[in-house]
Motif scaffolding. Structure first.
Motif, mmCIF file in Angstrom:
data_model
loop_
_atom_site.group_PDB
_atom_site.id
_atom_site.type_symbol
_atom_site.label_atom_id
_atom_site.label_comp_id
_atom_site.label_asym_id
_atom_site.label_seq_id
_atom_site.Cartn_x
_atom_site.Cartn_y
_atom_site.Cartn_z
ATOM 1 N N THR A 298 -54.404 48.976 -47.057
ATOM 2 C CA THR A 298 -53.664 50.215 -46.823
ATOM 3 C C THR A 298 -54.521 51.421 -47.190
ATOM 4 O O THR A 298 -54.490 52.448 -46.498
ATOM 5 C CB THR A 298 -52.355 50.252 -47.639
ATOM 6 N N SER B 288 -57.091 52.006 -44.313
ATOM 7 C CA SER B 288 -56.488 52.573 -43.097
ATOM 8 C C SER B 288 -56.063 54.023 -43.322
ATOM 9 O O SER B 288 -56.236 54.874 -42.442
ATOM 10 C CB SER B 288 -55.297 51.732 -42.652
ATOM 11 N N TYR B 289 -55.513 54.299 -44.517
ATOM 12 C CA TYR B 289 -55.132 55.683 -44.847
ATOM 13 C C TYR B 289 -56.333 56.601 -44.799
ATOM 14 O O TYR B 289 -56.296 57.676 -44.176
ATOM 15 C CB TYR B 289 -54.479 55.733 -46.227
ATOM 16 N N LYS B 290 -57.416 56.209 -45.451
ATOM 17 C CA LYS B 290 -58.551 57.117 -45.586
ATOM 18 C C LYS B 290 -59.275 57.323 -44.261
ATOM 19 O O LYS B 290 -59.777 58.416 -43.989
ATOM 20 C CB LYS B 290 -59.516 56.600 -46.655
ATOM 21 N N VAL C 194 -57.860 57.238 -41.184
ATOM 22 C CA VAL C 194 -57.020 58.133 -40.382
ATOM 23 C C VAL C 194 -57.039 59.550 -40.958
ATOM 24 O O VAL C 194 -57.149 60.546 -40.225
ATOM 25 C CB VAL C 194 -55.582 57.600 -40.292
ATOM 26 N N ASP C 195 -56.956 59.651 -42.277
ATOM 27 C CA ASP C 195 -56.953 60.964 -42.925
ATOM 28 C C ASP C 195 -58.277 61.683 -42.690
ATOM 29 O O ASP C 195 -58.295 62.884 -42.378
ATOM 30 C CB ASP C 195 -56.709 60.794 -44.422
ATOM 31 N N GLN D 96 -51.925 53.349 -50.174
ATOM 32 C CA GLN D 96 -51.556 54.594 -49.525
ATOM 33 C C GLN D 96 -51.026 54.319 -48.118
ATOM 34 O O GLN D 96 -50.864 53.161 -47.717
ATOM 35 C CB GLN D 96 -52.749 55.546 -49.493
ATOM 36 N N ASN D 97 -50.800 55.379 -47.350
ATOM 37 C CA ASN D 97 -50.143 55.242 -46.047
ATOM 38 C C ASN D 97 -50.884 56.067 -45.002
ATOM 39 O O ASN D 97 -51.064 57.273 -45.168
ATOM 40 C CB ASN D 97 -48.693 55.712 -46.172
ATOM 41 N N PHE D 98 -51.294 55.411 -43.909
ATOM 42 C CA PHE D 98 -52.067 56.102 -42.882
ATOM 43 C C PHE D 98 -51.253 57.169 -42.150
ATOM 44 O O PHE D 98 -51.816 58.027 -41.467
ATOM 45 C CB PHE D 98 -52.632 55.093 -41.867
ATOM 46 N N THR D 99 -49.923 57.161 -42.297
ATOM 47 C CA THR D 99 -49.108 58.166 -41.608
ATOM 48 C C THR D 99 -49.074 59.507 -42.343
ATOM 49 O O THR D 99 -48.448 60.452 -41.872
ATOM 50 C CB THR D 99 -47.662 57.667 -41.402
ATOM 51 N N GLN E 231 -46.574 50.241 -44.623
ATOM 52 C CA GLN E 231 -46.800 51.632 -44.227
ATOM 53 C C GLN E 231 -45.791 52.153 -43.205
ATOM 54 O O GLN E 231 -45.700 53.370 -43.010
ATOM 55 C CB GLN E 231 -48.222 51.782 -43.673
#
Length: 291
Positions: free
Chosen positions: A49, A52-54, A56-57, A133-136, A251
């Motif tokens: 998670t 994927s979060y980092k 996308v962010d 964390q969360n990619f959204t 997520q």
């Protein structure tokens, strides 16, 4: 493209740092004879998670967040202070205050809680939890409350990026049970002790200690709770996710639940009310994630 590459470089560089720290914590706890600090499936989920979060962010920052920042900057005060110790300190404090506001909203508004619930859904506290964390996040709009006030004041966007990333790096080191009290620093700084309370799911622990680097905001606005006054800390949320080791589910599940509630009750207030509001207003059939 250059900004995207820079973003991916940060992911790799800090990813290596965080992995090293996690391995050190694991080795230390094993040496101390402590077991149950790390759990393989949960740690893998946290790493997935976080990655994927980092990614996308970082891409979002490169593609549209900084562009929007510059657009807003043109309508702001355009202060743009000279680089100095005072201006750097002012930016660090200001960004942390903006984080506090953003963090409170992520707990109080269901739309934003859908992003943040992922981080709180771990039943353990170790350095890997920081990466849960969360990619959204970049798609939810929550970043507006963290970035845009600095644009209106007129801080350079590159300074702001460094201040935000530095704030997040500091917070990584709060996620541990191996560091106990830190003396006088507890009065001003956010510490592992304060942050352990924030991750608790018992009534006295919910919605407390929102600060990033500093704990002074919580003391000023009445959201502070000391570890001594918090009782036994139970990590997680009061209704844990059904698939705690599935990174994609972790997520998106709360987004799905929220839209189910909106469809069921035909009530758009669910989007911006407290995360528990639908359950309290319509009864226990709501899909809201109790905390």
């Amino acid at each position: 493209m250059q900004d995207v590459l820079h973003a991916l470089f940060f992911v790799v560089a800090f990813g290596a740092l965080f992995l090293g720290v996690m391995l050190a914590e694991y080795g230390y706890t094993r040496h101390q004879g402590k077991t149950g600090v790390y759990h393989l499936r949960e740690t893998v989920a946290n790493l997935t998670t976080g990655f994927s979060y980092k990614v996308v962010d970082g891409i979002a920052i490169a593609l549209f967040i900084q562009a929007f920042y510059l657009w807003v900057y043109d309508y702001g005060l355009q202060w743009n202070p000279e680089l100095s110790v005072l201006s750097v300190l002012a930016l660090i404090v200001f960004i942390d205050f903006c984080f506090y506001i953003n963090h409170v909203l992520m707990h109080k508004v269901r739309w934003f809680w859908n992003v943040h619930v992922t981080h709180h859904s771990s039943e353990h506290m170790n350095f890997s939890t920081a990466l849960r964390q969360n990619f959204t996040f970049a798609l939810s709009g929550s970043w507006l409350f963290w970035w845009i006030p600095a644009a209106l004041l007129g801080f350079d966007k590159n300074w702001v990026l460094l201040a935000i990333e530095g704030n997040l790096v500091y917070q990584f080191f709060l996620h541990t049970e191996q560091v106990r009290k830190l003396g006088w620093l507890e009065k001003v700084m956010n510490t592992p002790s304060h942050h352990r309370v924030h991750h608790g799911s018992n009534p006295k622990q919910i919605d407390t200690n929102f600060g990033g680097i500093f704990i002074i905001w919580d003391k000023l606005f009445g959201t502070f709770r000391s570890e001594e006054d918090a009782g036994e800390i139970k990590y997680g949320v009061t209704r844990m996710p059904a698939k705690p080791y599935n990174p994609f589910y972790l997520q998106v599940h709360d987004w799905v639940d929220m839209f189910k509630d909106v469809w069921r009750y035909k009530d758009l207030r669910i989007l911006y009310k407290h995360p528990d509001w639908a359950q309290q207003h319509y009864g226990t059939q709501a899909d809201t994630d109790n905390r």
